[in-house]
Scaffold this active site. Structure first.
Site, PDB file in Angstrom:
ATOM      1  CB  ALA A  69      -0.757  -0.321   1.735  1.00 29.44           C
ATOM      2  CG  ASP A  70       2.064   4.931  -2.047  1.00 29.38           C
ATOM      3  OD1 ASP A  70       3.614   5.073  -1.028  1.00 29.38           O
ATOM      4  OD2 ASP A  70       2.084   6.015  -2.185  1.00 29.38           O
ATOM      5  CB  THR A  71      -1.347   5.618   2.917  1.00 32.20           C
ATOM      6  OG1 THR A  71      -2.128   5.100   2.425  1.00 32.20           O
ATOM      7  CG2 THR A  71      -2.481   6.591   3.212  1.00 32.20           C
ATOM      8  N   GLY A 106      -3.439   3.757  -2.592  1.00 33.31           N
ATOM      9  CA  GLY A 106      -3.009   2.380  -3.481  1.00 33.31           C
ATOM     10  C   GLY A 106      -2.720   1.394  -2.638  1.00 33.31           C
TER      11      GLY A 106
END
Length: 197
Positions: A69-71, A106
């Site tokens: 994940a990318d936050t 994402g």
């Protein structure tokens, strides 16, 4: 249960995944280097980064599911990642004070056995209270904002500044559990199996 690999060293993501599936996963940090890609929309960029992390970790395994994940915080069309200094953290919080903004993640789940790659975007709206300069300085001195996207932790002392959230709370922490749970179930993972006493 199938082997599940979390492509993240984030303690918050590890705790959230444990909440969803128990201890039945291993952690393998990605060496993917995040870069800016001119021309990509913010939503496309977080998806690019989550995909890059998953594919980097996938090279080290032959089977299983890789989760990454990318936050980031999205405000006025600009992404806010983690502040690089106390000064940058204060600047971010002053910008977000009294504002409404998005937290976007994402999310990538890569199935090494089938070759399937699922990339999805989660978006949560956050309303921040007005924060005084004194409060901002005091909060930054706690050290909490320094490794958080947008310089605040909704699961920590930063909760005192968050008036309202619309959408997945866990997305703001860093891993959208509702969306991830749906993806895992489609991949044949029983999310309740690992939580049985």
């Amino acid at each position: 249960m199938r082997q599940i690999i979390l492509a993240s060293a984030s303690p918050r993501r590890q705790e959230l995944l444990k909440q969803l599936i128990g201890d039945n996963f291993r952690v393998y940090s990605s060496s993917y280097m995040e870069s800016t890609y001119p021309g990509l929309l913010p939503e496309e960029l977080v998806l690019r980064h989550s995909t890059g992390k998953a594919r980097d970790v996938a090279k080290h395994f032959n089977s299983g599911l890789v989760i990454s994940a990318d936050t980031s915080v999205l405000f006025n069309g600009e992404l806010m990642g983690k502040p690089k200094s106390s000064e940058e953290a204060e600047k971010m919080l002053k910008l977000l004070s009294g504002q409404r903004f998005l937290v976007i993640t994402g999310l990538t789940v890569l199935d090494l056995d089938s070759g399937t790659e699922i990339n999805e975007l989660e978006s949560t709206t956050v309303w921040m209270d007005e924060i005084s300069n004194e409060q901002i300085s005091a909060y930054v001195r706690t050290g909490e904002p320094l490794d958080k996207a947008g310089a605040f932790a909704v699961q920590g002392k930063g909760a005192a500044f968050v008036k309202r959230i619309e959408g997945d709370f866990f997305n703001v922490v860093g891993l959208p559990l509702f969306r991830l749970g749906k993806i895992l179930q489609k991949a044949g993972v029983s999310i309740f199996e690992g939580n049985l006493p």
